[in-house]
Design a protein around this motif. Structure first.
Motif, mmCIF file in Angstrom:
data_model
loop_
_atom_site.group_PDB
_atom_site.id
_atom_site.type_symbol
_atom_site.label_atom_id
_atom_site.label_comp_id
_atom_site.label_asym_id
_atom_site.label_seq_id
_atom_site.Cartn_x
_atom_site.Cartn_y
_atom_site.Cartn_z
ATOM 1 N N ASP A 45 0.822 -1.202 0.000
ATOM 2 C CA ASP A 45 0.000 0.000 0.000
ATOM 3 C C ASP A 45 0.860 1.258 0.000
ATOM 4 N N GLN A 46 1.965 1.224 0.750
ATOM 5 C CA GLN A 46 2.857 2.381 0.789
ATOM 6 C C GLN A 46 3.525 2.617 -0.559
ATOM 7 N N ALA A 47 3.876 1.545 -1.235
ATOM 8 C CA ALA A 47 4.459 1.686 -2.573
ATOM 9 C C ALA A 47 3.474 2.375 -3.510
ATOM 10 N N ALA A 48 2.200 1.986 -3.421
ATOM 11 C CA ALA A 48 1.160 2.590 -4.257
ATOM 12 C C ALA A 48 0.934 4.052 -3.887
ATOM 13 N N GLN A 49 0.978 4.358 -2.599
ATOM 14 C CA GLN A 49 0.789 5.733 -2.142
ATOM 15 C C GLN A 49 1.915 6.641 -2.650
ATOM 16 N N ILE A 50 3.141 6.161 -2.568
ATOM 17 C CA ILE A 50 4.283 6.960 -3.024
ATOM 18 C C ILE A 50 4.203 7.192 -4.527
ATOM 19 N N ALA A 51 3.904 6.134 -5.277
ATOM 20 C CA ALA A 51 3.785 6.275 -6.731
ATOM 21 C C ALA A 51 2.665 7.244 -7.092
ATOM 22 N N GLY A 52 1.551 7.149 -6.370
ATOM 23 C CA GLY A 52 0.432 8.062 -6.620
ATOM 24 C C GLY A 52 0.804 9.501 -6.345
ATOM 25 N N ALA A 53 1.572 9.729 -5.290
ATOM 26 C CA ALA A 53 1.998 11.088 -4.950
ATOM 27 C C ALA A 53 2.928 11.656 -6.019
ATOM 28 N N ILE A 54 3.828 10.822 -6.518
ATOM 29 C CA ILE A 54 4.746 11.273 -7.564
ATOM 30 C C ILE A 54 3.972 11.666 -8.820
ATOM 31 N N VAL A 55 3.032 10.827 -9.215
ATOM 32 C CA VAL A 55 2.210 11.115 -10.391
ATOM 33 C C VAL A 55 1.441 12.420 -10.194
ATOM 34 N N PHE A 56 0.862 12.593 -9.016
ATOM 35 C CA PHE A 56 0.080 13.788 -8.705
ATOM 36 C C PHE A 56 0.927 15.056 -8.832
ATOM 37 N N ILE A 57 2.133 15.020 -8.283
ATOM 38 C CA ILE A 57 2.995 16.208 -8.301
ATOM 39 C C ILE A 57 3.480 16.517 -9.709
ATOM 40 N N LEU A 58 3.911 15.500 -10.425
ATOM 41 C CA LEU A 58 4.399 15.738 -11.788
ATOM 42 C C LEU A 58 3.292 16.232 -12.704
ATOM 43 N N SER A 59 2.097 15.694 -12.537
ATOM 44 C CA SER A 59 0.969 16.103 -13.375
ATOM 45 C C SER A 59 0.616 17.573 -13.150
ATOM 46 N N ARG A 60 0.724 18.015 -11.906
ATOM 47 C CA ARG A 60 0.337 19.393 -11.573
ATOM 48 C C ARG A 60 1.485 20.387 -11.670
ATOM 49 N N GLU A 61 2.713 19.965 -11.318
ATOM 50 C CA GLU A 61 3.811 20.911 -11.202
ATOM 51 C C GLU A 61 5.011 20.580 -12.083
ATOM 52 N N GLY A 62 4.878 19.547 -12.912
ATOM 53 C CA GLY A 62 6.016 19.144 -13.733
ATOM 54 C C GLY A 62 6.557 20.264 -14.599
ATOM 55 N N SER A 63 5.683 21.044 -15.209
ATOM 56 C CA SER A 63 6.123 22.126 -16.087
ATOM 57 C C SER A 63 6.818 23.234 -15.313
ATOM 58 N N ASP A 64 6.521 23.374 -14.015
ATOM 59 C CA ASP A 64 7.164 24.415 -13.205
ATOM 60 C C ASP A 64 8.656 24.162 -13.039
ATOM 61 N N TYR A 65 9.051 22.907 -13.036
ATOM 62 C CA TYR A 65 10.460 22.579 -12.860
ATOM 63 C C TYR A 65 11.299 22.968 -14.066
ATOM 64 N N LEU A 66 10.710 22.851 -15.253
ATOM 65 C CA LEU A 66 11.477 23.056 -16.470
ATOM 66 C C LEU A 66 11.161 24.369 -17.172
ATOM 67 N N GLY A 67 10.071 25.019 -16.756
ATOM 68 C CA GLY A 67 9.715 26.292 -17.362
ATOM 69 C C GLY A 67 9.355 26.172 -18.824
ATOM 70 N N ARG A 68 8.760 25.034 -19.195
ATOM 71 C CA ARG A 68 8.409 24.809 -20.591
ATOM 72 C C ARG A 68 6.908 24.594 -20.721
ATOM 73 N N ASP A 69 6.431 24.804 -21.930
ATOM 74 C CA ASP A 69 5.013 24.604 -22.213
ATOM 75 C C ASP A 69 4.791 23.119 -22.512
ATOM 76 N N ILE A 70 4.715 22.329 -21.454
ATOM 77 C CA ILE A 70 4.589 20.888 -21.627
ATOM 78 C C ILE A 70 3.313 20.377 -20.965
ATOM 79 N N GLY A 71 2.892 19.207 -21.399
ATOM 80 C CA GLY A 71 1.743 18.555 -20.795
ATOM 81 C C GLY A 71 2.161 17.192 -20.258
ATOM 82 N N ILE A 72 1.661 16.856 -19.092
ATOM 83 C CA ILE A 72 1.983 15.561 -18.475
ATOM 84 C C ILE A 72 0.666 14.905 -18.081
#
Length: 207
Positions: free
Chosen positions: A130-157
């Motif tokens: 369950d913890q493995a699933a929770q961590i993976a879910g959190a990573i997906v959530f952050i990248l989906s919402r803030e991934g473009s902020d890290y690179l400053g590009r017009d990207i979609g995730i």
């Protein structure tokens, strides 16, 4: 120079026995370490500017973005975001010491591009499914919402494969450890037999 048959005649069983013994020993050592499950997810990365590029250049550009994101996932700042993401992640599992904490996080996640597809594959490892699933879910959530902020590009995730947990532990990987042990055992056996042969010959025990 002595031939192989001269040295190893009558010692085949010894070589086989040592090889198997070392292989089983290495396999047994696997269980001295915590067994970990994996949760795997995949994200599709797109870039709006890619429509103005030729297909090869566009794909290379997306892969470069994905490679950068894969490196960011293992950083301590990203780890802090994961802990604060709202997912039910057991923070006490991770070491209190900052240096050990960072190393533990780096070995708890893995990310990389699936070449030629534009897909970023993420893996989270934990002793608890369950913890493995929770961590993976959190990573997906952050990248989906803030991934473009890290690179400053017009990207979609976009998530294309939700996290799925392995049925069995994947770390340490028992078959690989046993195979490595068999190779090591084979080498050790040959060294032992050759050394034993030379010693007996030196002391006049061989005719």
């Amino acid at each position: 120079m002595e031939s192989y048959s001269t040295i190893y005649t009558g010692r085949t069983k010894t070589v086989v026995a040592i090889t198997i013994l070392v292989g089983l020993l290495c396999g047994g050592l696997t269980f001295l370490f915590p067994l970990k499950y994996s949760a795997t997810a995949r994200l599709l990365i797109t870039q709006r500017a890619a429509f103005t590029l030729d297909p090869y250049t566009a794909l290379r550009s997306v892969e470069l973005i994905g490679d950068n994101l894969a490196q960011i996932v293992s950083t301590s700042s990203f780890f802090e975001k994961v802990l604060k993401s709202g997912y039910q992640i057991d923070e006490t599992y991770f070491k209190a010491d900052e240096v050990r904490r960072r190393k533990q996080w780096a070995t708890s996640v893995d990310a990389g591009m699936v070449r030629g597809t534009g897909l970023l594959e993420l893996k989270a490892y934990h002793e608890n499914k369950d913890q493995a699933a929770q961590i993976a879910g959190a990573i997906v959530f952050i990248l989906s919402r803030e991934g473009s902020d890290y690179l400053g590009r017009d990207i979609g995730i976009r998530l294309v494969d939700a996290p799925i947990v392995s049925r069995f532990p994947v770390k340490p990987f028992l078959p690989v450890n046993i195979a490595a042990g068999l190779v090591l055992g084979f080498v050790v056996a040959h060294i032992w037999v050759y050394t034993d042969h030379r010693n007996k010959k030196h002391h006049g025990n061989l005719i």
